[in-house]
Design a protein around this motif. Structure first.
Motif, PDB file in Angstrom:
ATOM      1  N   ALA B 254      44.996  69.157  54.431  1.00 42.88           N
ATOM      2  CA  ALA B 254      44.387  70.130  53.521  1.00 42.88           C
ATOM      3  C   ALA B 254      45.407  70.649  52.528  1.00 42.88           C
ATOM      4  CB  ALA B 254      43.764  71.272  54.298  1.00 42.88           C
ATOM      5  N   LYS B 255      46.641  70.847  52.979  1.00 45.71           N
ATOM      6  CA  LYS B 255      47.650  71.373  52.075  1.00 45.71           C
ATOM      7  C   LYS B 255      48.485  70.254  51.446  1.00 45.71           C
ATOM      8  CE  LYS B 255      46.251  75.261  53.902  1.00 45.71           C
ATOM      9  NZ  LYS B 255      45.204  75.380  54.935  1.00 45.71           N
ATOM     10  N   MET B 258      44.556  66.917  50.174  1.00 51.81           N
ATOM     11  CA  MET B 258      43.532  67.499  49.311  1.00 51.81           C
ATOM     12  C   MET B 258      42.556  68.250  50.209  1.00 51.81           C
ATOM     13  SD  MET B 258      40.736  65.489  47.026  1.00 51.81           S
ATOM     14  CE  MET B 258      41.981  64.408  46.325  1.00 51.81           C
ATOM     15  N   PRO B 259      42.407  69.566  50.002  1.00 50.21           N
ATOM     16  CA  PRO B 259      41.488  70.305  50.873  1.00 50.21           C
ATOM     17  C   PRO B 259      40.071  69.729  50.843  1.00 50.21           C
ATOM     18  CG  PRO B 259      42.627  71.811  49.352  1.00 50.21           C
ATOM     19  CD  PRO B 259      43.030  70.419  48.971  1.00 50.21           C
ATOM     20  N   ARG B 262      38.664  67.186  53.324  1.00 46.76           N
ATOM     21  CA  ARG B 262      38.388  67.612  54.698  1.00 46.76           C
ATOM     22  C   ARG B 262      38.771  66.508  55.693  1.00 46.76           C
ATOM     23  NH1 ARG B 262      39.463  71.381  55.758  1.00 46.76           N
ATOM     24  NH2 ARG B 262      38.322  71.542  57.683  1.00 46.76           N
TER      25      ARG B 262
END
Lengths: 423, 423
Positions: B254-255, B258-259, B262
């Motif tokens: 996510a960090k 790419m958030p 998911r």
């Protein structure tokens, strides 16, 4: 090295045969890649195209730009950042339901999920408040329901199934038995259209009676409608007939959208004391389960909806024709190959992916292995959908991945297996 | 209309303040969109670019074509169809762990999940075998751990936290207390690098001692490493130091990825009696929870890995520089604005997103609302990470979304709030 983990020190669901059943089955099937598969309930692949993923993403971005007036930074943030727990496309899903299903629900009652499976989990998790809580489901039933029940510690009480779907007299009987046993039946899971695994459907009269029974016994109906679109004649879904918020509608885009997006949804417009609807509670659970469904994956599904004027019926005209053709060809081939065999029969679904075949001998995984190895044909022994507790003279045929040539040859191979086993 | 649903008839987690805490907080924050947000732990947005999604997808398809020799039909199927429950990119994840973390694990011990949150759920679900089973976690702790524990009915026993991370003496003490109470401690959750919410880290000696304690008490360590990459000096993760399979490694993209994808994962190479490793059991649970993580979303993360030679350290050079700069600027600004205030203090993390500020007055949601409305600055009251049971004189500052100008102004606004409340 820590003490070795074992069945005794892991959650009980992991020791249940049902949770391993599909894995074991898939492993068996994978050992015979050259056999004709009438086993997998996967959607038809001819119309898949990687270019579509790019087009769908672009269409969703265009929609955000044009219809929602988002800036480029906001569009990028919508795709890249964490998003709303209920999903970024709940409004588009509600519009699709209005267009395709004549279901009128506010976007606030929709939670976009990681496939229909997460929706099943969320609903069962919410409804299991204490040890008395149970759900009912037809036997045989979809393994996903069984699995979600296992990991939420929810007992599932079986209801008899007929060629016309769930047996409503037995449903009333099971409700009575559960009450006498001190159980609290929270819901009944049901697939009124072309159920997995049986292929059976309920007529409109039965649907209305089911809604009456639910109201009289104060239970929810969990309506799974993964296959409804693929029929010759559409009947109204339970949710479309529901005027008292008794139906929680479980939606899947796996067959109508794209399995690889893993996007489904749940419609839960039931009021909850203290404010809001059940969807708000499911959203709280989802926040602690998967946070939100990937906006990238949602964008792909949104693009397909947008490029088809919100209609998956329109988007699936070619697919529906394939499934209808395959169903007809398979039923015809069964008729020619096995129509005269005593004790061999099958139902005649008018849509969906599945046919139930009944034979006068035992259908277990050993027979499947024999079929795969010696006859080059794969099917699903029905006992997998009874949690290994029934269905030992039935098998499920899936028609969704086949071509006319494979159907002809597959049914011929199945017939060779079956006729060789007849008394 | 069915009997109205209520707290009494829904799962107990839904009545727990912790599950609503973040939602309520987010709602409050959304009411003040013009306030400077030092609240959200979201990654920096300047380098987001929708074009990257297309490039990542193409890079993954090229990889399948070139390195894996898949046909076009197979590539399309990989993206569009249902995929392996453990994920289609488990091998790439294992390679990334070797490159960035010096962690050497087979792909078979990796399960790709719908974010780290699903990984937390799967592990806690697996480890909660009966009513005796509990887990330990530092207080304050990440709300995702609290939430996953709630929906798996797993009690969490708090362990004291210091400026150097989890207090190992208190950990031993809590293990003793749990044993005396007849509880079976299955695992301790820990974030050795730049923990959320405190920003604290453990030194290498403490990491080694933690591993020894885990071995001596036969518990697993659940290592969450969402922020480790964003530090000035990297320390070895627990998993890199683990030579006895005591550590279950919880990975997040996510960090670092790419958030919006998911995608996260869990590494669980613990042997299980009867064969296989814990990852195999987690995969069974996942099959009944989300079936598989979207291959489209996995492909996006895979593309980012492939275009950066499997290194997220390399992929995040610009982001890491921004986070390091923001951390330094925020600490400097705090020093200038509040350095002379009696009773006001903060820790000095060397990486990650978060700083803990301690003040000599109560920090509750009413104070946050006051800060938002009257001072135009947002933070997170620390009590949200204690399940409302502590931390009432602390707040969490997040530096991840800010620019130098916003940091200067945000800290000035915070200082105005703080100095106005000093005795």
């Amino acid at each position: 090295m820590p003490t070795q983990l074992s069945t005794e020190t892991l959650h009980g669901s992991l020791a249940d045969p049902a949770i391993s059943s599909m894995n074991l089955l898939n492993e068996l099937i994978e050992r015979y890649p050259r056999a004709i598969s009438m086993a997998a309930g996967r959607p038809y692949e001819e119309f898949f195209d990687v270019g579509l993923v790019h087009r769908y993403l672009d269409a969703y971005c265009d929609h955000l730009r044009r219809d929602r007036k988002l800036t480029e930074a906001e569009i990028t943030r919508t795709l890249f950042q964490y998003g709303a727990t209920k999903g970024v496309i709940a409004g588009l899903v509600a519009r699709n339901l209005a267009v395709d299903e004549n279901i009128d629900v506010p976007a606030e009652s929709v939670v976009v999920t990681v496939g229909c499976q997460e929706a099943l989990f969320l609903v069962l998790r919410a409804l299991r408040a204490d040890d008395r809580d149970v759900v009912l489901a037809p036997a045989p039933t979809y393994v996903g329901l069984t699995g979600a029940a296992l990991i939420t510690d929810t007992p599932v009480r079986p209801v008899r199934s007929t060629v016309d779907g769930i047996d409503l007299d037995d449903l009333v009987h099971q409700l009575k038995l559960a009450g006498e046993a001190g159980e609290r039946v929270r819901a009944c899971y049901v697939t009124p259209d072309f159920a997995n695994p049986t292929g059976t459907s309920m007529d409109v009269r039965a649907r209305r009676r089911l809604l009456e029974i639910a109201a009289a016994h104060d239970i929810l109906l969990l309506e799974d409608n993964a296959y409804g679109l693929f029929g010759a004649d559409r009947l109204p879904s339970l949710k479309a007939l529901d005027d008292s918020a008794a139906v929680v509608y479980l939606g899947s885009f796996a067959k109508t959208g794209m399995p690889g997006a893993r996007v489904g949804y749940v419609v839960a417009d039931q009021p909850v004391a203290g404010g809001g609807v059940l969807a708000d509670q499911l959203s709280k659970l989802k926040g602690m389960l998967t946070v939100n469904t990937s906006p990238i994956a949602q964008a792909v599904i949104a693009g397909k909806l947008l490029l088809n004027d919100y209609s998956l019926t329109a988007a699936n005209v070619r697919e529906t024709a394939v499934y209808q053709r395959n169903l007809r060809l398979t039923l015809d081939a069964l008729d020619r190959a096995l129509g005269a065999c005593p004790g061999v029969g099958w139902n005649t679904p008018t849509g969906g992916f599945f046919i139930t075949v009944t034979v006068p001998f035992t259908v277990d995984d050993a027979l499947l292995e024999h079929a795969a190895r010696d006859h080059g044909v794969l099917f699903t022994p029905m006992h997998h959908f009874y949690g290994g507790k029934g269905g030992f003279t039935q098998l499920r045929l899936s028609i969704s991945l086949l071509t006319p040539e494979l159907i002809e040859e597959g049914v011929a191979r199945l017939a060779a297996l079956v006729t060789g086993r007849l008394p």
